[in-house]
Design an enzyme around this catalytic site. Structure first.
Site, PDB file in Angstrom:
ATOM      1  N   SER A 144     -12.375  -9.414   5.682  1.00  0.00           N
ATOM      2  CA  SER A 144     -11.085  -8.735   5.899  1.00  0.00           C
ATOM      3  C   SER A 144     -11.212  -7.225   6.053  1.00  0.00           C
ATOM      4  O   SER A 144     -10.448  -6.453   5.481  1.00  0.00           O
ATOM      5  CB  SER A 144     -10.115  -9.061   4.743  1.00  0.00           C
ATOM      6  OG  SER A 144      -9.968 -10.446   4.590  1.00  0.00           O
TER       7      SER A 144
ATOM      8  N   ARG B 141      -8.069 -16.330  -9.998  1.00  0.00           N
ATOM      9  CA  ARG B 141      -8.468 -15.489  -8.868  1.00  0.00           C
ATOM     10  C   ARG B 141      -9.363 -14.347  -9.355  1.00  0.00           C
ATOM     11  O   ARG B 141      -9.120 -13.764 -10.414  1.00  0.00           O
ATOM     12  CB  ARG B 141      -7.232 -14.952  -8.141  1.00  0.00           C
ATOM     13  CG  ARG B 141      -6.366 -16.072  -7.591  1.00  0.00           C
ATOM     14  CD  ARG B 141      -5.225 -15.543  -6.758  1.00  0.00           C
ATOM     15  NE  ARG B 141      -5.695 -14.931  -5.525  1.00  0.00           N
ATOM     16  CZ  ARG B 141      -4.892 -14.365  -4.624  1.00  0.00           C
ATOM     17  NH1 ARG B 141      -3.588 -14.338  -4.843  1.00  0.00           N
ATOM     18  NH2 ARG B 141      -5.382 -13.836  -3.532  1.00  0.00           N
TER      19      ARG B 141
ATOM     20  N   ARG C  56      -8.025 -22.619   0.170  1.00  0.00           N
ATOM     21  CA  ARG C  56      -7.387 -22.937   1.448  1.00  0.00           C
ATOM     22  C   ARG C  56      -8.222 -23.876   2.308  1.00  0.00           C
ATOM     23  O   ARG C  56      -7.670 -24.682   3.073  1.00  0.00           O
ATOM     24  CB  ARG C  56      -7.086 -21.633   2.210  1.00  0.00           C
ATOM     25  CG  ARG C  56      -5.887 -20.895   1.647  1.00  0.00           C
ATOM     26  CD  ARG C  56      -5.598 -19.598   2.366  1.00  0.00           C
ATOM     27  NE  ARG C  56      -4.311 -19.057   1.928  1.00  0.00           N
ATOM     28  CZ  ARG C  56      -3.898 -17.830   2.173  1.00  0.00           C
ATOM     29  NH1 ARG C  56      -4.679 -16.988   2.842  1.00  0.00           N
ATOM     30  NH2 ARG C  56      -2.710 -17.421   1.748  1.00  0.00           N
TER      31      ARG C  56
ATOM     32  N   ARG D  85       0.840  -1.207   0.000  1.00  0.00           N
ATOM     33  CA  ARG D  85       0.000   0.000   0.000  1.00  0.00           C
ATOM     34  C   ARG D  85       0.873   1.253   0.000  1.00  0.00           C
ATOM     35  O   ARG D  85       0.590   2.219  -0.719  1.00  0.00           O
ATOM     36  CB  ARG D  85      -0.930  -0.009   1.216  1.00  0.00           C
ATOM     37  CG  ARG D  85      -2.134  -0.928   1.071  1.00  0.00           C
ATOM     38  CD  ARG D  85      -2.828  -1.151   2.421  1.00  0.00           C
ATOM     39  NE  ARG D  85      -4.078  -1.901   2.262  1.00  0.00           N
ATOM     40  CZ  ARG D  85      -4.139  -3.220   2.085  1.00  0.00           C
ATOM     41  NH1 ARG D  85      -3.020  -3.937   2.029  1.00  0.00           N
ATOM     42  NH2 ARG D  85      -5.311  -3.829   1.953  1.00  0.00           N
TER      43      ARG D  85
ATOM     44  N   ARG E 156       0.975 -19.681   3.364  1.00  0.00           N
ATOM     45  CA  ARG E 156       0.394 -19.907   4.692  1.00  0.00           C
ATOM     46  C   ARG E 156       0.124 -21.387   4.956  1.00  0.00           C
ATOM     47  O   ARG E 156       0.091 -21.812   6.115  1.00  0.00           O
ATOM     48  CB  ARG E 156      -0.858 -19.068   4.876  1.00  0.00           C
ATOM     49  CG  ARG E 156      -0.560 -17.581   4.728  1.00  0.00           C
ATOM     50  CD  ARG E 156      -1.447 -16.688   5.558  1.00  0.00           C
ATOM     51  NE  ARG E 156      -1.218 -15.285   5.214  1.00  0.00           N
ATOM     52  CZ  ARG E 156      -0.257 -14.526   5.715  1.00  0.00           C
ATOM     53  NH1 ARG E 156       0.579 -15.034   6.597  1.00  0.00           N
ATOM     54  NH2 ARG E 156      -0.137 -13.251   5.342  1.00  0.00           N
TER      55      ARG E 156
ATOM     56  N   GLU F 266      -6.801 -14.509   6.736  1.00  0.00           N
ATOM     57  CA  GLU F 266      -5.450 -14.974   6.433  1.00  0.00           C
ATOM     58  C   GLU F 266      -4.828 -15.747   7.591  1.00  0.00           C
ATOM     59  O   GLU F 266      -3.845 -16.465   7.417  1.00  0.00           O
ATOM     60  CB  GLU F 266      -4.552 -13.791   6.076  1.00  0.00           C
ATOM     61  CG  GLU F 266      -4.326 -12.809   7.208  1.00  0.00           C
ATOM     62  CD  GLU F 266      -3.737 -11.497   6.705  1.00  0.00           C
ATOM     63  OE1 GLU F 266      -2.716 -11.083   7.263  1.00  0.00           O
ATOM     64  OE2 GLU F 266      -4.291 -10.907   5.766  1.00  0.00           O
TER      65      GLU F 266
ATOM     66  N   GLY G  52      -2.239 -10.967  -4.785  1.00  0.00           N
ATOM     67  CA  GLY G  52      -3.520 -10.286  -4.882  1.00  0.00           C
ATOM     68  C   GLY G  52      -3.385  -8.779  -4.852  1.00  0.00           C
ATOM     69  O   GLY G  52      -4.100  -8.068  -5.573  1.00  0.00           O
TER      70      GLY G  52
ATOM     71  N   SER H 290     -13.415 -10.365  -2.122  1.00  0.00           N
ATOM     72  CA  SER H 290     -12.114  -9.810  -1.730  1.00  0.00           C
ATOM     73  C   SER H 290     -12.252  -8.340  -1.361  1.00  0.00           C
ATOM     74  O   SER H 290     -12.687  -7.524  -2.179  1.00  0.00           O
ATOM     75  CB  SER H 290     -11.099  -9.949  -2.874  1.00  0.00           C
ATOM     76  OG  SER H 290      -9.872  -9.334  -2.509  1.00  0.00           O
TER      77      SER H 290
ATOM     78  N   GLN I 298      -9.900  -6.471  -1.233  1.00  0.00           N
ATOM     79  CA  GLN I 298      -8.907  -5.752  -2.037  1.00  0.00           C
ATOM     80  C   GLN I 298      -9.552  -4.978  -3.182  1.00  0.00           C
ATOM     81  O   GLN I 298      -8.964  -4.022  -3.680  1.00  0.00           O
ATOM     82  CB  GLN I 298      -7.862  -6.726  -2.573  1.00  0.00           C
ATOM     83  CG  GLN I 298      -6.928  -7.264  -1.498  1.00  0.00           C
ATOM     84  CD  GLN I 298      -5.962  -8.310  -2.013  1.00  0.00           C
ATOM     85  OE1 GLN I 298      -6.066  -8.768  -3.160  1.00  0.00           O
ATOM     86  NE2 GLN I 298      -5.024  -8.711  -1.177  1.00  0.00           N
TER      87      GLN I 298
END
Length: 449
Positions: free
Chosen positions: A207, A132, A357, A35, A398, A326, A104, A178, A180
């Protein structure tokens, strides 16, 4: 989730010989670094990023911005203060090609930047990046005046035809897959002619701390960001057009990447200190203090950092991880070693991350003898005695660190492609073995009570 990778580059996860007792310095936050790079590139004056994370995701971001004309120079920071990046804004231009890898933040944050460039910018990446979701950013940019060629896929590869400016204005998006998508539009919005008003429509946003991080960083760079609806930052964000200030910013440690080391203290009944843990932060990883305490540990936050201590018992947990998805792989690994059942909820969106995941965790933990089942929006984990075996990572950092956590208490766990941790945590294996070598006390590791 993709199919099983070939058994190559297997890393024997070390078994803990006793309670760990270590201090682990975690590198900078990927989320903050990427960012900060975007905001610095769009600023009206040069700025410094001190202690930036240098990992695959952040290096991809830096190289992409360089391809668009931004100067990013290695340096020692103001007054020789330490490793830093000097970011020198410049006129954004194409033609250019951006390799997003499987990041991402790169694939979503940079298309709005590319719309401000003068010329075409092609985006491509790893095969998984094609799977994605990117439709939220693509559709929103088109609504705001951008021209994008994606052959109707709503995904990579694609080309953004920058026109040197973007009108901006009001736009509705569904960011339920997302968060994002929202951050991507907000980060570049000060440079849009009309700024932007982003309204999320659809299921609950995942998130949220990452959107709060974006808002806080925009405001610190001089942007005016309003969240006018009664739900705070959950549904509507307005960013006014303005110049962004060049900053001298020190990047916080990545608290989500601290997770496996804190988990080591919990599982072994030991103690781990993470230096420079911030007293106030928007990083989702800060939730580990509460979650891992509920699972059987205790923590103390001082000026030096966070010290987490395991109690010798690991308890199961019923928790909504929608804001901190996450963290799910690491929590699932700890839960598989607990003394009671765990239910992890609110994370259906993890099926669209680096891999699926939820499916991957279920398959790989069960392959070691576990009892994990997928639910509509998460996982149910019933602890069982686990055995060694190969833990596939599906190129997901992860999953690799979650496997290392399991290996602390389960002899014979072999992690396939542990090098994938380089996406956000360079030299994970060195940090991990260093933690185990630095002060393991001679006693049996904590087991299920």
């Amino acid at each position: 989730m993709t199919g099983n990778p070939v058994h190559t580059a297997l890393w024997p996860a070390p078994l803990a010989s006793g309670p760990v007792d270590a201090t682990v310095s975690v590198p900078g936050s990927k989320s903050v670094t990427n960012r900060a790079l975007v905001l610095a590139a769009l600023s009206s004056e040069p700025g410094w990023l001190r202690r930036p994370l240098r990992s695959r995701d952040t290096l991809l971001m830096a190289e992409a911005l360089r391809a668009l004309g931004v100067g990013i120079e290695e340096g020692m920071g103001p007054e020789g203060s330490g490793e830093a990046w000097r970011v020198i804004p410049a006129g954004l231009h194409g033609p250019a090609t951006v390799d997003v890898g499987n990041a991402g933040t790169v694939m979503r944050f940079l298309p709005p930047v590319a719309a401000l460039a003068d010329g075409p910018v092609r985006f491509d990446g790893d095969p998984r990046s094609y799977e994605r979701p990117l439709h939220g950013v693509i559709d929103a940019l088109r609504a705001l005046g951008a021209r994008i060629d994606d052959d109707g896929r709503g995904a990579l590869p694609m080309t953004v035809h920058g026109a040197g400016a973007l009108d901006g204005g009001a736009v509705e998006i569904d960011a339920s897959s997302s968060s994002q998508f929202v951050s991507a539009l907000l980060l570049s919005a000060p440079r849009f002619n009309q700024g932007v008003e982003v309204r999320h429509v659809g299921a609950a946003l995942p998130s949220l701390p990452h959107i709060r991080m974006t808002v806080d960083m925009l405001r610190a760079a001089g942007a005016q960001v309003d969240t006018p609806d009664s739900g705070g930052e959950r549904n509507v964000w307005r960013v006014s057009p303005s110049a962004l200030l060049g900053r001298d910013l020190t990047i916080e440690p990545d608290l989500s990447n601290a997770q496996p080391f804190l988990a080591a203290a919990l599982i072994t009944g030991g103690r781990v200190t993470i230096p420079d843990w911030p007293a106030r932060t928007t990083q989702p990883g800060d939730a580990l203090r509460e979650i891992f305490t509920e699972m059987g540990g205790s923590c103390e936050l001082t000026e030096e950092g966070l010290t987490f201590t395991g109690s010798g018992r690991v308890r199961g947990i019923d928790v909504d991880l929608g804001d901190v998805g996450e963290l799910t792989p690491g929590i699932a690994a700890v839960a598989a070693l607990a003394d009671s059942e765990s239910v992890l909820r609110g994370v259906a969106h993890l099926r669209l991350h680096e891999t699926d995941r939820l499916a991957a965790l279920t398959k790989e933990i069960n392959a070691l003898g576990g009892d994990v089942t997928e639910t509509e929006d998460g996982l149910r984990i019933r602890p069982r005695p686990l055995l060694g075996g190969v833990f596939h990572t599906y190129d997901d950092h992860r999953l690799a660190t979650a496997a290392a956590v399991l290996g602390l208490a389960v002899e014979g766990v072999q992690v396939e492609n542990v090098a994938t941790t380089g996406k956000t945590l360079p030299d994970f294996t060195g940090l991990w073995t260093g933690m185990l070598d630095s002060g393991a006390r001679t006693a049996a590791p904590a087991r299920r009570a």
